[in-house]
Design a protein around this motif. Sequence first.
Motif, PDB file in Angstrom:
ATOM      1  N   GLN A 183       6.595 163.487   0.470  1.00  0.00           N
ATOM      2  CA  GLN A 183       5.503 164.303   1.016  1.00  0.00           C
ATOM      3  C   GLN A 183       5.917 164.854   2.377  1.00  0.00           C
ATOM      4  O   GLN A 183       6.461 164.134   3.219  1.00  0.00           O
ATOM      5  N   TYR A 184       5.651 166.137   2.562  1.00  0.00           N
ATOM      6  CA  TYR A 184       6.040 166.798   3.805  1.00  0.00           C
ATOM      7  C   TYR A 184       4.908 167.710   4.259  1.00  0.00           C
ATOM      8  O   TYR A 184       4.362 168.486   3.467  1.00  0.00           O
ATOM      9  N   VAL A 185       4.537 167.589   5.531  1.00  0.00           N
ATOM     10  CA  VAL A 185       3.505 168.443   6.119  1.00  0.00           C
ATOM     11  C   VAL A 185       4.164 169.313   7.179  1.00  0.00           C
ATOM     12  O   VAL A 185       4.863 168.808   8.070  1.00  0.00           O
ATOM     13  N   TYR A 261       0.351 173.162   6.026  1.00  0.00           N
ATOM     14  CA  TYR A 261       0.591 173.088   4.588  1.00  0.00           C
ATOM     15  C   TYR A 261       1.145 171.700   4.256  1.00  0.00           C
ATOM     16  O   TYR A 261       1.995 171.175   4.981  1.00  0.00           O
ATOM     17  N   VAL A 262       0.667 171.123   3.160  1.00  0.00           N
ATOM     18  CA  VAL A 262       1.198 169.844   2.698  1.00  0.00           C
ATOM     19  C   VAL A 262       1.876 170.072   1.353  1.00  0.00           C
ATOM     20  O   VAL A 262       1.333 170.752   0.475  1.00  0.00           O
ATOM     21  N   ALA A 263       3.073 169.522   1.219  1.00  0.00           N
ATOM     22  CA  ALA A 263       3.845 169.695  -0.012  1.00  0.00           C
ATOM     23  C   ALA A 263       4.340 168.340  -0.498  1.00  0.00           C
ATOM     24  O   ALA A 263       4.923 167.568   0.271  1.00  0.00           O
ATOM     25  N   ASP A 264       4.067 168.044  -1.763  1.00  0.00           N
ATOM     26  CA  ASP A 264       4.662 166.889  -2.432  1.00  0.00           C
ATOM     27  C   ASP A 264       5.790 167.433  -3.297  1.00  0.00           C
ATOM     28  O   ASP A 264       5.554 168.107  -4.308  1.00  0.00           O
ATOM     29  N   GLU A 297       7.373 161.740   4.581  1.00  0.00           N
ATOM     30  CA  GLU A 297       7.558 160.436   3.950  1.00  0.00           C
ATOM     31  C   GLU A 297       8.419 160.638   2.712  1.00  0.00           C
ATOM     32  O   GLU A 297       7.962 161.185   1.706  1.00  0.00           O
ATOM     33  N   GLU A 298       9.678 160.224   2.806  1.00  0.00           N
ATOM     34  CA  GLU A 298      10.595 160.428   1.696  1.00  0.00           C
ATOM     35  C   GLU A 298      10.323 159.431   0.578  1.00  0.00           C
ATOM     36  O   GLU A 298      10.019 158.264   0.817  1.00  0.00           O
ATOM     37  N   THR A 335       3.563 160.089  -2.347  1.00  0.00           N
ATOM     38  CA  THR A 335       3.989 158.765  -1.905  1.00  0.00           C
ATOM     39  C   THR A 335       2.780 157.836  -1.839  1.00  0.00           C
ATOM     40  O   THR A 335       1.646 158.282  -1.678  1.00  0.00           O
ATOM     41  N   THR A 336       3.022 156.540  -1.965  1.00  0.00           N
ATOM     42  CA  THR A 336       1.973 155.534  -1.847  1.00  0.00           C
ATOM     43  C   THR A 336       2.520 154.362  -1.039  1.00  0.00           C
ATOM     44  O   THR A 336       3.691 154.346  -0.654  1.00  0.00           O
ATOM     45  N   ASP A 337       1.667 153.360  -0.806  1.00  0.00           N
ATOM     46  CA  ASP A 337       2.143 152.137  -0.151  1.00  0.00           C
ATOM     47  C   ASP A 337       3.299 151.508  -0.922  1.00  0.00           C
ATOM     48  O   ASP A 337       4.181 150.869  -0.339  1.00  0.00           O
TER      49      ASP A 337
END
Length: 413
Positions: A183-185, A261-264, A297-298, A335-337
């Motif tokens: 996830q990248y913002v 912008y948020v991109a998964d 978050e890679e 991404t998750t925990d």
Amino acid sequence: TQEIETLREYIRLSTTRQDDFSPAVDFFKRLGAEQGIEVTVFEANPNDPIVIMKWPGQDPSLQSIVILSHIDVNSACYEDGWTYPPFSGAINDNCEIVGRGTQAQKSVTIQHYEALRQLKQNNVTLLRTVYIIATTDQTTGSNGIKHFVQTKTFQDMNVGFTLGIGGPTDQQEISLFNRFKTQYVIRLDCYGVSGSSAVYPNSTAADFCGSVLKAYNKYREGQYKLSLRTRDSGDYTAINYIGGRTIIEYGMIPAHLAAYYVADLALNTTVEDFIEIVRGWIMGAGGNIKPSSVYKEEGGSYYTRTDDSNPYYVAIQEAFNELCIPFRILTTPSTTDTTSIVKAGIPAFGLTPIRNTQVLVNGVNERLPLTTYFEGLRIVKEIVTRLANIPEDKVADDPSTYLQSDKCNKYSN
């Protein structure tokens, strides 16, 4: 029934990131006390408690099982169009529980608890210790679990496998997730001519932001069409505009606008690849636009094996076979925990036992049919029983044995 009332009580606790989590922590402490179960709280950061419930196994020397979820939910407002208040836990005429967290992920947390409560009540012996862990910051970056997995507290838990959260599906097959997207913002600051709002100046910040928005919409449409041709979210990038920021003065055209912008990202797309795509949008706009990274978050370079070499996967597969419920291996939409667990060298799958249900995660009138909730409870109970009773000689001493380098992921070494 108790299973329903416990969930309804939990939903009534507003646990957005703006809330105090103390009532939720007290809720779990009370549940633990009722079952004679040890409950500890790890303070990862201020107002970021991690709740840990320990259900002792017959042989505490064996590697333990963690079932992981999160307490925090996204915000919800009745005025947005909810039929019932979003933190009421109401049951509608269709026998559905309505409320924020019914699909993500309060129902799953209570299924974890109820499964172990019922096993204890029925005197079912579990060989391995099982920990319920509930975090409080997954909706804002999962920093708590990242810190927690590095602590002695976590190391002393001797975790061999983790069952985390996944996502609901409207399909017949349950989704079992073993890969994680990055996830990248990104923030774009657009600068241009300022002036009176009563005239038409050229080259305003809004002009440049508008040009970028056109390119974004074209890219987004292409990725959306790609998503229609696959069930695995790892095959495409999900991107959305999530807001802008400026000071509003009615008589003035601002010289600066910001857009987020948020991109998964698809598994074959790195952050660097995506930044190059955005740079193309900026060049096409032709204005003064500055990009900056807000959050990254890679997804990681490893995934959990799904073959007969992994006894944890075999146990889950046998559980679904016993229940005659089909499942499919997929990539998590984001991404998750659980991502941090795998990065720590521990195999993990994500599972939200909701199927044949309209997906309303974080949406207005988020709700869950009671029949689906009870089916999910049966699934969790069967899986946990099998995971916690895997014999010692079936499990490798090193949990990372069951992780594999993800050659399809461009983050792999």
